[in-house]
Design a protein around this motif. Structure first.
Motif, PDB file in Angstrom:
ATOM      1  N   MET A  44       0.828  -1.213   0.000  1.00 38.15           N
ATOM      2  CA  MET A  44       0.000   0.000   0.000  1.00 38.15           C
ATOM      3  C   MET A  44       0.860   1.260   0.000  1.00 38.15           C
ATOM      4  SD  MET A  44      -3.020   1.298  -0.072  1.00 38.15           S
ATOM      5  CE  MET A  44      -4.405   0.575   0.753  1.00 38.15           C
ATOM      6  N   VAL A  45       1.973   1.222   0.702  1.00 41.02           N
ATOM      7  CA  VAL A  45       2.829   2.410   0.766  1.00 41.02           C
ATOM      8  C   VAL A  45       3.361   2.778  -0.617  1.00 41.02           C
ATOM      9  CG1 VAL A  45       4.973   1.180   1.357  1.00 41.02           C
ATOM     10  CG2 VAL A  45       4.669   3.546   2.087  1.00 41.02           C
ATOM     11  N   ARG A  46       3.634   1.784  -1.457  1.00 42.96           N
ATOM     12  CA  ARG A  46       4.108   2.063  -2.818  1.00 42.96           C
ATOM     13  C   ARG A  46       3.023   2.788  -3.619  1.00 42.96           C
ATOM     14  NH1 ARG A  46       6.411  -2.830  -6.014  1.00 42.96           N
ATOM     15  NH2 ARG A  46       7.877  -2.679  -4.291  1.00 42.96           N
ATOM     16  N   LEU A  47       1.784   2.362  -3.447  1.00 38.34           N
ATOM     17  CA  LEU A  47       0.684   3.014  -4.161  1.00 38.34           C
ATOM     18  C   LEU A  47       0.525   4.461  -3.705  1.00 38.34           C
ATOM     19  CD1 LEU A  47      -2.019   0.184  -4.147  1.00 38.34           C
ATOM     20  CD2 LEU A  47      -0.319   0.714  -5.910  1.00 38.34           C
ATOM     21  N   LYS A  48       0.695   4.680  -2.395  1.00 38.37           N
ATOM     22  CA  LYS A  48       0.559   6.042  -1.865  1.00 38.37           C
ATOM     23  C   LYS A  48       1.684   6.943  -2.351  1.00 38.37           C
ATOM     24  CE  LYS A  48      -2.046   4.901   2.265  1.00 38.37           C
ATOM     25  NZ  LYS A  48      -2.085   4.866   3.721  1.00 38.37           N
ATOM     26  N   LEU A  49       2.915   6.409  -2.397  1.00 38.50           N
ATOM     27  CA  LEU A  49       4.073   7.226  -2.763  1.00 38.50           C
ATOM     28  C   LEU A  49       4.309   7.324  -4.265  1.00 38.50           C
ATOM     29  CD1 LEU A  49       6.640   6.042  -0.062  1.00 38.50           C
ATOM     30  CD2 LEU A  49       5.320   8.171  -0.090  1.00 38.50           C
ATOM     31  N   MET A  50       4.042   6.241  -4.991  1.00 39.77           N
ATOM     32  CA  MET A  50       4.379   6.195  -6.416  1.00 39.77           C
ATOM     33  C   MET A  50       3.166   6.108  -7.335  1.00 39.77           C
ATOM     34  SD  MET A  50       7.550   3.495  -6.072  1.00 39.77           S
ATOM     35  CE  MET A  50       7.894   3.464  -7.816  1.00 39.77           C
ATOM     36  N   GLY A  51       1.987   5.933  -6.757  1.00 41.96           N
ATOM     37  CA  GLY A  51       0.793   5.755  -7.568  1.00 41.96           C
ATOM     38  C   GLY A  51       0.374   7.016  -8.300  1.00 41.96           C
ATOM     39  N   VAL A  52      -0.117   6.818  -9.500  1.00 37.95           N
ATOM     40  CA  VAL A  52      -0.643   7.923 -10.305  1.00 37.95           C
ATOM     41  C   VAL A  52      -2.163   7.861 -10.250  1.00 37.95           C
ATOM     42  CG1 VAL A  52       1.386   7.974 -11.811  1.00 37.95           C
ATOM     43  CG2 VAL A  52      -0.610   6.604 -12.471  1.00 37.95           C
ATOM     44  N   SER A  53      -2.818   8.883 -10.770  1.00 36.29           N
ATOM     45  CA  SER A  53      -4.276   8.920 -10.714  1.00 36.29           C
ATOM     46  C   SER A  53      -4.885   7.911 -11.684  1.00 36.29           C
ATOM     47  CB  SER A  53      -4.796  10.324 -11.040  1.00 36.29           C
ATOM     48  OG  SER A  53      -4.901  10.513 -12.425  1.00 36.29           O
TER      49      SER A  53
END
Length: 193
Positions: free
Chosen positions: A53-62
């Motif tokens: 989940m942390v990767r999605l929060k830090l690296m995720g795009v819309s």
């Protein structure tokens, strides 16, 4: 050539966490996608995909931007959506489009899982296709970008191996035991396999 990683298997509650595709023009797209804060994303799903989940929060795009780009590509004349278990990926893409006020574009579909069921004994995994065609340097790893590269290599092997892929365009086989995942796609013929 497209693959997704998702938060789970429920089309009504789950989201795409990684979207990867390579076009015939060699354009490569690989992004993690932010999911809603209240989305159910279990530890098991995070371990399976290797996407915390942390990767999605830090690296995720819309999701909106990903939906717009993919919608444009799928809507091009004679576009073919190639995936291993295409019904699964297409249903998650369709839900992404719906959340972003877009219809599913009319395109063609080629499911390499359907082809695998015709040419190989069980198992019919992407990894098994890589082994069957002696494709080295590619892997099936639950990383969408790795799987897309493997998928493209398998497609090339189909063509070089003189497998008539045209007979599989817009035809998707499904296992009677599990039924069809989601609803039928427009223009696709389904059959028990």
């Amino acid at each position: 050539f497209l693959d997704t990683e998702t938060t789970g298997l429920d089309l009504n509650k789950c989201y795409i966490t990684q979207l990867s595709f390579i076009t015939s023009e060699k354009f490569q797209f690989n992004e993690y996608i932010k999911i809603p804060e209240d989305a159910d994303y279990s530890e098991d799903a995070q371990k399976l995909t290797g996407i915390p989940m942390v990767r999605l929060k830090l690296m995720g795009v819309s999701e909106r931007g990903c939906a717009a780009l993919l919608h444009n590509l799928m809507g091009k004349k004679n576009a073919i959506f190639v995936a291993h278990n295409a019904q699964f990926d297409a249903m998650f893409v369709k839900r992404m489009f719906e959340r972003n006020n877009k219809d599913m574009p009319k395109c063609h579909y080629l499911d390499t899982l359907t082809v695998a069921r015709d040419i190989l004994p069980y198992p019919h995994t992407l990894e098994r296709l890589l082994e069957y065609f002696n494709i080295f340097g590619q892997k099936n790893s639950h990383s969408a970008i790795d799987d897309v590269k493997a998928l493209r290599a398998v497609f090339t092997a189909f063509v070089c191996g003189k497998i008539d892929i045209n007979k599989y365009v817009d035809r998707i086989g499904y296992n009677k035991k599990y039924g069809l995942f989601g609803e039928p796609l427009e223009g696709v013929t389904y059959f028990e396999q």
